[in-house]
Design a protein around this motif. Sequence first.
Motif, PDB file in Angstrom:
ATOM      1  N   ARG A 179      27.080 -37.917 -25.790  1.00 26.89           N
ATOM      2  CA  ARG A 179      26.758 -38.427 -24.456  1.00 26.89           C
ATOM      3  C   ARG A 179      25.785 -37.462 -23.778  1.00 26.89           C
ATOM      4  NH1 ARG A 179      32.997 -38.412 -23.003  1.00 26.89           N
ATOM      5  NH2 ARG A 179      32.652 -36.531 -24.262  1.00 26.89           N
ATOM      6  N   ARG A 233      34.994 -33.350  -6.150  1.00 24.71           N
ATOM      7  CA  ARG A 233      35.855 -33.551  -7.321  1.00 24.71           C
ATOM      8  C   ARG A 233      36.943 -32.494  -7.397  1.00 24.71           C
ATOM      9  NH1 ARG A 233      34.220 -36.870 -11.478  1.00 24.71           N
ATOM     10  NH2 ARG A 233      35.430 -35.598 -12.910  1.00 24.71           N
ATOM     11  N   ASP A 254      33.039 -29.388 -18.865  1.00 28.08           N
ATOM     12  CA  ASP A 254      34.424 -29.886 -18.867  1.00 28.08           C
ATOM     13  C   ASP A 254      34.664 -31.007 -19.885  1.00 28.08           C
ATOM     14  OD1 ASP A 254      33.608 -32.336 -17.706  1.00 28.08           O
ATOM     15  OD2 ASP A 254      34.085 -31.687 -15.678  1.00 28.08           O
ATOM     16  N   ASP A 310      29.035 -36.448  -6.836  1.00 25.54           N
ATOM     17  CA  ASP A 310      28.342 -35.639  -7.838  1.00 25.54           C
ATOM     18  C   ASP A 310      27.255 -34.767  -7.205  1.00 25.54           C
ATOM     19  OD1 ASP A 310      27.034 -37.999  -7.264  1.00 25.54           O
ATOM     20  OD2 ASP A 310      26.389 -38.413  -9.309  1.00 25.54           O
ATOM     21  N   ALA A 343      29.588 -31.428 -16.259  1.00 24.25           N
ATOM     22  CA  ALA A 343      30.126 -32.506 -17.097  1.00 24.25           C
ATOM     23  C   ALA A 343      30.134 -32.096 -18.558  1.00 24.25           C
ATOM     24  CB  ALA A 343      29.307 -33.781 -16.898  1.00 24.25           C
ATOM     25  N   ILE A 382      24.499 -41.157 -19.618  1.00 23.48           N
ATOM     26  CA  ILE A 382      25.406 -41.220 -18.480  1.00 23.48           C
ATOM     27  C   ILE A 382      24.652 -40.799 -17.233  1.00 23.48           C
ATOM     28  CG2 ILE A 382      27.551 -40.373 -17.471  1.00 23.48           C
ATOM     29  CD1 ILE A 382      28.548 -39.766 -20.261  1.00 23.48           C
ATOM     30  N   ARG A 426      33.066 -33.994 -20.400  1.00 23.96           N
ATOM     31  CA  ARG A 426      32.754 -35.404 -20.121  1.00 23.96           C
ATOM     32  C   ARG A 426      31.424 -35.822 -20.741  1.00 23.96           C
ATOM     33  NH1 ARG A 426      32.026 -35.810 -14.527  1.00 23.96           N
ATOM     34  NH2 ARG A 426      32.111 -33.532 -14.370  1.00 23.96           N
ATOM     35  N   ALA A 427      30.671 -34.869 -21.244  1.00 27.90           N
ATOM     36  CA  ALA A 427      29.408 -35.123 -21.941  1.00 27.90           C
ATOM     37  C   ALA A 427      29.171 -33.987 -22.914  1.00 27.90           C
ATOM     38  CB  ALA A 427      28.258 -35.252 -20.948  1.00 27.90           C
ATOM     39  N   ARG A 460      31.838 -35.242 -29.785  1.00 33.51           N
ATOM     40  CA  ARG A 460      31.962 -36.686 -29.862  1.00 33.51           C
ATOM     41  C   ARG A 460      30.718 -37.264 -30.536  1.00 33.51           C
ATOM     42  NH1 ARG A 460      33.531 -40.846 -24.997  1.00 33.51           N
ATOM     43  NH2 ARG A 460      32.328 -42.639 -25.701  1.00 33.51           N
TER      44      ARG A 460
END
Length: 254
Positions: free
Chosen positions: A145, A124, A183, A101, A180, A169, A185-186, A141
Amino acid sequence: MSERDDDGARADAQLARSLALAAGALLLEIRARGTLSGKALGDAGDREANTLIIDRLRAERPDDFILSEESLDDGRRCAARRVWIIDPLDGTREYAAGLDDWAVHIGLSVDGVPHVGSVAVPARDAVHTTDDPVHVRGASRSPPRIVVSRSRAPDIARLVGETMHATMIPMGSAGAKAMAVVDGRAEIYLHDGGQYEWDNCAPAAVAMAAGLHASRIDGSPLVYNCADPLLPDLLICRPELAGPVLAAIAAARR
């Protein structure tokens, strides 16, 4: 924007992407050599990636100014319209520790606005650029997050997280955290406590191109190429969460 301006922005974005990918490949190669570790590895990565980026920018955009974390600042840039704002290795600690990261930031500020950007997360195998954005889709979501620093989550992020019942996170570099959200992921990246323009110019440009909200934590615009490059706080989030997050920040700061 005129067709000529649009073509210029595409060319700038393609250059930013090329630089981010080239610097990322170099950083992976330096780490793979196995001859350095710890601080020496981080210092070598910072130095060599910075040289690669600066040399190419000077060759391909000789009339533009450059603000880099790893180079002496040229104060003449303050009078320039176009300034490349770069962080050749964002997340030196994560890079030196063998984590994934960390990121390379290549941003272009035009009249103080984050106009073009590319953020590579080389370990990544990911790169995001303003001319090829991944647009956010679907509903957020719930609960959201929030990506926060692995070493020290800002108090404001903790308080907002409690208000919104969010999941925290932990993650490394600013660029990795911002991507993040890009894309999926959060949903939120909230930082307060000391960043510089090179930490967030490219991530903000990429985030806004993807349709995300990006601002200071009081909701004011992000402004670049200031005489003092300190830009201490940042909010990047899904657009539908901007109002609730900013309201929670305001309540927490009363």
